[in-house]
Design a protein around this motif. Sequence first.
Motif: not given
Length: 222
Positions: A80-81, A110-112, A117-124, A130-133
Amino acid sequence: MAVVTVDFDGTLYQGNSFNVMFQAGQKEFTYKEWTTVYRHLTVALALGVTKGKNAFRHQFFKGFAKTFKGKTEAELDRFFEKLVDLGEKDIHYGLVEHVRKHQKKGDHVVILSGALRPFLKAFVKKIGLDVDIIGTELEYYPNGICTGEIGTIVNGDEKVRKVREWMFHKKRQGLLTDDTVWAYADSKSDLPLFEFAHYPVVVNPKSDIEKVAQQKEWPIIA
């Protein structure tokens, strides 16, 4: 300290995540994995014709997730990175700055999204937020190996349910005292979230949601 929800596809990310997934797959997938993708893509296209865009999207995600079966979380993080690197040019950096301003005020961001979720994690991680996902979960066996299945796709009314749940837990932890909610999103499927939020903000809208935003006098940003 308000709650600020930010959508991903079409909002923070203005490209086509499906195209990026295919580009990454061209470099990473085996013949067997491509067979899996195309088998489910055929079903997704049929559902798209009969039941609409969201049905297509849901079936595609399910098929794409099948290719992750047997992979470790670390392997998927690396995949995902690479996905984020391929789509970096389409990051909406103007909206990223809006997010940072909210954070400076002490708001909870919050990224919603219905994205994995792994894609969003790599994105942020890529953009240094530094946000919740909250996103669609990939499922894992107890030994940390991916099952190839996904949880409930976070879309439409599910977004509102997830935000309510997140807020409830934050309040119990004493980390949230303000019920004010902002919502940055781009799609008509986000109407339940827009209606739930105190401050809906429509980002880079298509014509259907733009008309709704104009009627309701919601702010629009490009």
